[in-house]
Scaffold this active site. Structure first.
Site, mmCIF file in Angstrom:
data_model
loop_
_atom_site.group_PDB
_atom_site.id
_atom_site.type_symbol
_atom_site.label_atom_id
_atom_site.label_comp_id
_atom_site.label_asym_id
_atom_site.label_seq_id
_atom_site.Cartn_x
_atom_site.Cartn_y
_atom_site.Cartn_z
ATOM 1 N N CYS A 276 0.843 -1.201 0.000
ATOM 2 C CA CYS A 276 0.000 0.000 0.000
ATOM 3 C C CYS A 276 0.878 1.251 0.000
ATOM 4 O O CYS A 276 1.749 1.408 0.859
ATOM 5 C CB CYS A 276 -0.914 -0.010 1.223
ATOM 6 S SG CYS A 276 -1.982 1.444 1.236
ATOM 7 N N GLY B 248 -8.634 -8.026 -7.939
ATOM 8 C CA GLY B 248 -9.209 -7.009 -7.060
ATOM 9 C C GLY B 248 -10.397 -6.326 -7.698
ATOM 10 O O GLY B 248 -11.554 -6.701 -7.474
HETATM 11 C C1 FMN Z 1 -10.772 -0.043 -3.249
HETATM 12 C C2 FMN Z 1 -9.452 -0.754 -3.130
HETATM 13 C C3 FMN Z 1 -8.920 -0.977 -1.867
HETATM 14 C C4 FMN Z 1 -7.699 -1.668 -1.734
HETATM 15 N N1 FMN Z 1 -7.264 -1.978 -0.478
HETATM 16 C C5 FMN Z 1 -6.167 -2.784 -0.347
HETATM 17 C C6 FMN Z 1 -5.788 -3.308 0.910
HETATM 18 O O1 FMN Z 1 -6.455 -3.095 1.925
HETATM 19 N N2 FMN Z 1 -4.676 -4.084 0.964
HETATM 20 C C7 FMN Z 1 -3.930 -4.380 -0.150
HETATM 21 O O2 FMN Z 1 -2.930 -5.101 -0.062
HETATM 22 N N3 FMN Z 1 -4.277 -3.911 -1.353
HETATM 23 C C8 FMN Z 1 -5.385 -3.153 -1.476
HETATM 24 N N4 FMN Z 1 -5.794 -2.762 -2.721
HETATM 25 C C9 FMN Z 1 -5.019 -3.205 -3.894
HETATM 26 C C10 FMN Z 1 -5.572 -4.551 -4.405
HETATM 27 O O3 FMN Z 1 -5.442 -5.563 -3.437
HETATM 28 C C11 FMN Z 1 -4.830 -4.977 -5.680
HETATM 29 O O4 FMN Z 1 -3.477 -5.192 -5.362
HETATM 30 C C12 FMN Z 1 -4.911 -3.939 -6.778
HETATM 31 O O5 FMN Z 1 -6.230 -3.438 -6.930
HETATM 32 C C13 FMN Z 1 -4.446 -4.544 -8.114
HETATM 33 O O6 FMN Z 1 -5.249 -5.630 -8.481
HETATM 34 P P1 FMN Z 1 -6.427 -5.481 -9.608
HETATM 35 O O7 FMN Z 1 -5.763 -4.888 -10.822
HETATM 36 O O8 FMN Z 1 -6.911 -6.882 -9.822
HETATM 37 O O9 FMN Z 1 -7.449 -4.556 -9.041
HETATM 38 C C14 FMN Z 1 -6.985 -2.077 -2.878
HETATM 39 C C15 FMN Z 1 -7.542 -1.832 -4.151
HETATM 40 C C16 FMN Z 1 -8.758 -1.183 -4.271
HETATM 41 C C17 FMN Z 1 -9.342 -0.978 -5.648
#
Ligand code: FMN
Length: 328
Positions: A96, A229
């Site tokens: 993060c 995600g």
């Molecule tokens: C609304 C939102 C909240 C997120 N909160 C976290 C979190 O609490 N912990 C974390 O490791 N990543 C968090 N992420 C990142 C996601 O876990 C993921 O790594 C990121 O969205 C990339 O994956 P994707 O392209 O499939 O969305 C968050 C992403 C979004 C969209």
């Protein structure tokens, strides 16, 4: 003994999204997907009476609890809490990029101190029936640097962890919002492939930019597993295909009135303990891409204002009845 759970398909931790209520819906739609909580700061988990609104597990296994922190004692305490709550895994957030998280000395900025991360992960190994894992990026800053990533992995796996979730893009710690950091730094799946060759015995789960179930399935043939995600945030109902596609069950889940009834059964006892929006928002995505879905959505929002759960349940039931063919 730690379980050898399947992590072929994982739903990424997402703050404000992967709530206990959302996880309830995910588990109705897929019995096998590996789930994550939202991230919770170690101090909040240890001290806050409201932490249960984030961490309640309610037997939604297989599931990991994600924490953010870098204090060894706190991390150890959190591992014990996760174990007591019957989580299968405790995961350290090293991905993060938000300013608040950097201030608290956790998240992606920890990638700059691999020794500290190794010690954090070691302190979480409480030798009970709970797996310890990490979710990290492939680097920090604007430039790709495979050696940096490899050296990071070299160090952290000395803690004994066996599972690494990789959001396969760099984190940019200055001038970029968390949202920018999910979109702008380019993806590089190749780094994950290369590091897997070096450590065949470690499970590396690929995350980042996987925007369809079909793409996820293709990538799952190349990587140990995948994590999605925003695909699930936008349309959790695509989880209905997961057990059939990834785990060879005989058919896909069919969304029906029973889905709605089961969902409401879970949230009804929680009415008043959390906001109506958090309780219902996972289900709102049922209207995703469905013709005339907007009409139902307006109805839902009007009834949310008056907290009328019986009417809300009826609207969802009618929607599912009317649009059954389109939803499935
Ligand atoms: C609304 C939102 C909240 C997120 N909160 C976290 C979190 O609490 N912990 C974390 O490791 N990543 C968090 N992420 C990142 C996601 O876990 C993921 O790594 C990121 O969205 C990339 O994956 P994707 O392209 O499939 O969305 C968050 C992403 C979004 C969209």
């Amino acid at each position: 003994m730690k379980n050898n759970l399947e992590r072929k398909f994982c739903v990424a931790p997402m703050m404000g999204c992967t709530t206990p209520y959302a996880r309830n819906l995910y588990r109705i739609l897929s019995k096998k997907a590996f789930l994550f909580s939202e991230m919770i700061a170690t101090k909040t988990l240890i001290h806050s009476r409201n932490s249960n609104l984030i961490i309640a597990n309610d037997k939604k296994n297989p599931i990991a609890l994600q924490v953010g922190g870098s204090d060894y004692n706190d991390l150890k305490k959190c591992a014990n809490i996760a174990y007591e709550l019957d989580y299968d895994e405790i995961n350290l957030n090293v991905g993060c990029p938000s300013k608040a998280v950097q201030k608290g000395s956790f998240g992606a900025c920890l990638m700059q101190d691999k020794n500290l991360v190794k010690n954090c992960l070691s302190s979480m190994q409480i030798n009970k029936n709970i797996e310890v894992s990490i979710k990290c990026r492939i680097g920090i800053g604007k430039n790709f640097n495979y050696e940096f990533f490899e050296e990071f992995v070299d160090e952290i796996i000395k803690s004994g962890i066996r599972i690494v979730y990789v959001h396969a893009r760099n984190a940019i710690l200055n001038g970029f919002s968390p949202k920018d950091n999910r979109n702008i730094p380019p993806l590089n799946y190749d780094f994950v492939k290369r590091v897997k060759k070096r450590y065949p015995h470690i499970t590396f789960i690929l995350n980042g930019g996987i925007d369809s179930i079909e793409k996820a399935f293709d990538l799952s043939k190349i990587f140990d597993g995948i994590m999605v995600g925003r695909l699930i945030q936008n349309n959790p109902f695509c989880l209905k295909k997961v057990d059939n596609l990834f785990f060879n069950t005989s058919s896909s889940y069919k969304v029906s009135e029973e889905t709605i009834i089961q969902y409401f059964e879970y949230i009804k006892p929680k009415i008043g303990t959390d906001s109506i929006y958090r309780l219902l928002s996972p289900l709102l995505n049922i209207f995703f891409g469905i013709e005339n879905g907007k009409k139902f959505k307006v109805d839902i929002h009007n009834n949310m204002k008056t907290n009328n759960f019986d009417s809300l349940e009826k609207i969802f039931l009618n929607f599912v009845k009317e649009k059954n063919v389109l939803i499935n």
